[in-house]
Enzyme design. Structure first.
Site, PDB file in Angstrom:
ATOM      1  N   GLU A  45       0.868  -1.184   0.000  1.00 49.71           N
ATOM      2  CA  GLU A  45       0.000   0.000   0.000  1.00 49.71           C
ATOM      3  C   GLU A  45       0.899   1.226   0.000  1.00 49.71           C
ATOM      4  O   GLU A  45       1.980   1.204   0.595  1.00 49.71           O
ATOM      5  CB  GLU A  45      -0.892   0.004   1.253  1.00 49.71           C
ATOM      6  CG  GLU A  45      -1.715   1.283   1.369  1.00 49.71           C
ATOM      7  CD  GLU A  45      -2.794   1.238   2.441  1.00 49.71           C
ATOM      8  OE1 GLU A  45      -2.651   0.464   3.409  1.00 49.71           O
ATOM      9  OE2 GLU A  45      -3.769   1.998   2.310  1.00 49.71           O
ATOM     10  N   CYS A 247      -6.449   0.887   3.038  1.00 49.35           N
ATOM     11  CA  CYS A 247      -7.469   1.934   3.070  1.00 49.35           C
ATOM     12  C   CYS A 247      -7.458   2.848   1.858  1.00 49.35           C
ATOM     13  O   CYS A 247      -8.468   3.489   1.569  1.00 49.35           O
ATOM     14  CB  CYS A 247      -7.307   2.765   4.334  1.00 49.35           C
ATOM     15  SG  CYS A 247      -7.727   1.864   5.820  1.00 49.35           S
ATOM     16  N   ASN A 384     -11.998  -3.610   0.861  1.00 49.69           N
ATOM     17  CA  ASN A 384     -10.863  -3.782   1.777  1.00 49.69           C
ATOM     18  C   ASN A 384     -11.386  -4.143   3.161  1.00 49.69           C
ATOM     19  O   ASN A 384     -11.705  -5.291   3.406  1.00 49.69           O
ATOM     20  CB  ASN A 384     -10.010  -2.514   1.783  1.00 49.69           C
ATOM     21  CG  ASN A 384      -8.894  -2.580   2.813  1.00 49.69           C
ATOM     22  OD1 ASN A 384      -8.215  -3.597   2.912  1.00 49.69           O
ATOM     23  ND2 ASN A 384      -8.700  -1.539   3.596  1.00 49.69           N
ATOM     24  N   GLU A 385     -11.523  -3.149   4.026  1.00 50.75           N
ATOM     25  CA  GLU A 385     -12.043  -3.447   5.367  1.00 50.75           C
ATOM     26  C   GLU A 385     -13.482  -2.957   5.423  1.00 50.75           C
ATOM     27  O   GLU A 385     -13.757  -1.870   5.926  1.00 50.75           O
ATOM     28  CB  GLU A 385     -11.186  -2.754   6.425  1.00 50.75           C
ATOM     29  CG  GLU A 385      -9.874  -3.444   6.647  1.00 50.75           C
ATOM     30  CD  GLU A 385      -9.015  -2.827   7.730  1.00 50.75           C
ATOM     31  OE1 GLU A 385      -9.263  -1.665   8.128  1.00 50.75           O
ATOM     32  OE2 GLU A 385      -8.064  -3.497   8.172  1.00 50.75           O
TER      33      GLU A 385
HETATM   34  O1  AHR Z   1      -2.000  -1.517   6.894  1.00 50.54           O
HETATM   35  C1  AHR Z   1      -2.458  -0.285   7.323  1.00 50.54           C
HETATM   36  C2  AHR Z   1      -3.965  -0.188   7.263  1.00 50.54           C
HETATM   37  O2  AHR Z   1      -4.538  -1.073   8.164  1.00 50.54           O
HETATM   38  C3  AHR Z   1      -4.589  -0.573   5.964  1.00 50.54           C
HETATM   39  O3  AHR Z   1      -4.606   0.470   5.080  1.00 50.54           O
HETATM   40  C4  AHR Z   1      -5.975  -0.947   6.348  1.00 50.54           C
HETATM   41  O4  AHR Z   1      -6.551  -1.888   5.501  1.00 50.54           O
HETATM   42  C5  AHR Z   1      -5.842  -1.395   7.773  1.00 50.54           C
HETATM   43  O5  AHR Z   1      -6.732  -0.757   8.607  1.00 50.54           O
END
Ligand code: AHR
Length: 691
Positions: A45, A247, A384-385
């Site tokens: 990321e 994120c 993602n989350e």
């Molecule tokens: O890895 C850091 C963050 O942790 C990522 O962006 C997210 O998916 C998680 O909350």
């Protein structure tokens, strides 16, 4: 005195009893579940300046003048104008450099780079700029690498003059070779006359997409990656490569979400986006953090191919970050289910970009970018989350729409859902069964948890044990459900870290507990098909989140203890699980097992039995390998053996940029007949017995 003796005596007896107990029965004849090639991988990321300012080797910040403040990262003198009718539709800003009106007032631009423009003596750097003389004629740009700290010499330590000619936009390039190494340098561009006979007032030059790369990038590619960082990824032997987050997939607003179509095609025309990690934590605030998308989806697929890792893109599912936009914001912040079509089409088109024939729209673009062969994409994660609510299946109602279309149009793709940001709790409990009901192929679990959780001793706020923590997590999972992708995890220390009052992160102890936990993944390789530690990279001067696997500054990089844990698992992954039991129980640090965690596998290529043992206790433990199986396997024995150890007497020890080799795996040969071994307190050992 007597009492001490008695205590010592008891301790000796106890430790003998332990030694007797630590007999690992390992069946070397019966190959168990296959360990997937994708088992251990990488999560990438653009957080902590992981892409721009990190892996992506571009050295100029805000090269297209597209940040919210178009001159952020630039200092100017003389007569400078920002204009917005440039040659690149999606990055329209550029800078006009005019004669200042006075011969000694120089018109110049100076870029500060990412925490400095850093360059090394005698290495070569490729400078490029799109430029024109809007009124025709010619002018000159004098490009300099500078070191402002040189108090007894001129600033420039590398220089080249480029003649800009004609009113058409053109790309100009030159190479710069600095005569000294500078970490905190700058790039400077002076406007000069190219024709001393012409009046200076005639000189005007427009500049756009100002770029500087080392020529020595990973695989020597232009628009390439930093060699040391890419090499560190390669050396992990990743089986899967998740991208681009995290994120940033979601965005704080839908406009900021990661859109893969903005990251392909001509680099100059990939629209700059802000990076949500610039403002996420106001205690680590980076207003200059943006995404150039120079490391976009094409570069990502190429890297995955270089590494031999299966690409695993994560796409926005029509929802922004739920942490930042809760249910009240549903209509405002998320896309209505009936309006999801463009998002779903993006997913279908990405599959075409990766796998499609060169005559398809997106397959053609891939070919034009230099890769006519398909990239062989097999996986897509949707969301993602994300999470559902008791009375609103906010995520799964959207996922269902994606699945309906993807199953029809892209049947070759395995779909990965998510169980949200938590490894347990109401949101996880709600989503996990729904993943099975929906028939996703895999689902993504995230767990950033403390030492107790990784050791299986975590308690909730009422003091009750948390189910599903530690190395036994997957032992009782549904064998008929979707497979598991542990897509983000890391042990985040819970304690105060003495003087600096920091929690442990990437210190030896937390990394050791990751190794212990991972024995449970390997033992359950029938259902755990992928695991990626997160995050991957962090710039020492620009991090927002830690721990992280690899740390770097502009000149150096360092592999954390967690990196070596991941690398050892990747390197000694094996092909099939072998049954390993102690007193008929898996070795998972449970009661009476004295902090031992272990797993065994068979490696076809090495023709070897591999036993991984983690001792999380404060005592050395004696372990006996009792290899069992068919007579011929046992009779044959082993020809050679070795042990690889990752250990440290100091639990607070860590690798740093100044001392990167404090803790590293050490390999030693042992006798092939070795059956009884000592596993030192707080150590991770891998025993390889080759047939
Ligand atoms: O890895 C850091 C963050 O942790 C990522 O962006 C997210 O998916 C998680 O909350």
């Amino acid at each position: 005195m007597n009492k001490t003796l008695t205590t010592l005596g008891l301790a000796a007896i106890t430790s003998m009893a332990w030694a007797d107990n630590h007999i690992f029965d390992i069946n070397i004849s019966k190959k168990g579940a296959p360990i997937q090639p994708t088992m251990y991988g990488i999560f990438f990321e653009d957080i902590n300046y992981g892409a721009d300012g990190g892996l992506y080797a571009e050295m100029i910040k805000n090269r297209s003048f597209e940040f919210g403040n178009p001159l952020m990262g630039w200092e100017t003198t003389g007569k400078i104008e920002v204009r917005n009718d440039g040659p690149f539709e999606r990055n329209p800003h550029y800078v006009r450099m005019n004669y200042s009106g006075h011969p000694v007032i120089h018109t110049a631009l100076q870029n500060e780079g990412f925490f400095g423009v850093s360059f090394e003596k005698d290495k070569t750097y490729r400078f490029s700029v799109w430029a024109r003389c809007p009124e025709g004629g010619k002018a000159m740009l004098e490009v300099q690498l500078v070191n402002e700290a040189l108090d007894r010499n001129q600033h420039q330590v590398g220089r080249h003059k480029i003649v800009i000619e004609g009113s058409e936009w053109k790309k100009y390039e030159c190479e710069l070779k600095p005569w000294m190494t500078v970490e905190d340098g700058k790039l400077r561009m002076f406007l000069r006359t190219a024709d001393s006979k012409k009046p200076k007032s005639d000189i005007t030059v427009d500049v756009e997409h100002v770029s500087l790369f080392p020529t020595d990038t990973w695989k020597g590619r232009e628009n390439g990656m930093r060699k040391d960082l890419a090499q560190a990824l390669y050396d992990l032997h990743p089986g899967v490569f998740r991208f681009p987050g995290g994120c940033i997939v979601e965005g704080t607003n839908l406009e900021d979400r990661y859109q893969w179509k903005n990251t392909v095609g001509q680099v100059e025309n990939r629209p700059t986006n802000l990076n949500r990690w610039q403002y996420e934590f106001d205690y680590r605030f980076y207003p200059d953090y943006h995404q150039s998308y120079g490391l976009g989806f094409y570069e990502y697929f190429l890297l995955a191919e270089d590494f031999g890792a299966a690409p695993l893109p994560v796409l926005n599912c029509g929802m922004t970050c739920q942490y930042e936009n809760d249910i009240e914001g549903e209509a405002k912040y998320h896309v209505a289910v009936e309006d999801l079509d463009p998002y779903i089409q993006d997913a279908v088109d990405l599959v075409e970009f990766a796998n499609g024939d060169v005559n398809t729209t997106w397959g053609k673009l891939r070919a034009e970018m230099g890769h006519p062969e398909p990239f062989g994409l097999k996986y897509l994660a949707i969301g993602n989350e994300q999470w559902d609510y008791q009375d609103n299946p906010a995520y799964t109602k959207r996922l269902a729409r994606f699945m309906e279309v993807l199953r029809k149009k892209c049947p070759e793709i395995k779909i990965i859902g998510t169980t949200g940001p938590n490894s347990e709790g109401w949101d996880f409990d709600l989503l996990q069964p729904r993943m099975k009901q929906m028939g996703v192929d895999l689902y993504d679990e995230h767990f950033y948890r403390n030492e107790d959780w990784f050791l299986g001793k975590a308690k909730d706020k009422d003091g009750n044990p948390i189910k599903g923590c530690g190395a036994t997590r997957y032992d009782n999972y549904d064998r008929k459900g979707p497979k598991i992708f542990a897509g983000e995890y890391a042990c985040h220390g819970s304690g105060k870290y003495e003087s600096g009052k920091e929690k442990k992160c990437n210190h030896f102890e937390t990394s050791l507990y990751e190794a212990a936990f991972m024995t449970g993944m390997e033992r359950n390789a029938d259902i755990v098909h992928m695991a990626t530690y997160a995050p991957l990279f962090a710039h020492i001067k620009g991090w927002q989140w830690r721990p992280d696997l690899i740390w770097f500054d502009n000149m150096r990089s360092m592999k954390s203890c967690s990196y070596y844990v991941q690398q050892l698992y990747g390197h000694y992954k094996g092909d099939n699980v072998l049954s390993l039991m102690m007193n008929k129980k898996p070795v998972a640090g449970t009661e009476g097992q004295n902090g031992l965690h272990a797993t065994a596998c068979y490696d076809n290529q090495r023709n070897a039995v591999i036993v991984k043992v983690v001792n999380t206790s404060n005592e050395a433990q004696e372990v006996t390998f009792n290899f069992q199986g068919k007579g011929k396997d046992l009779k044959q024995g082993f020809k050679e053996a070795e042990v690889i150890a990752l250990q440290s007497a100091d639990m607070d020890a860590e690798n740093t940029l100044d001392k990167p080799d404090t803790i590293k795996p050490v390999t030693s040969a042992i006798s092939a007949d070795t059956r009884k071994v000592t596993v030192e307190a707080k150590s991770f050992k891998i025993f390889v017995f080759k047939k």
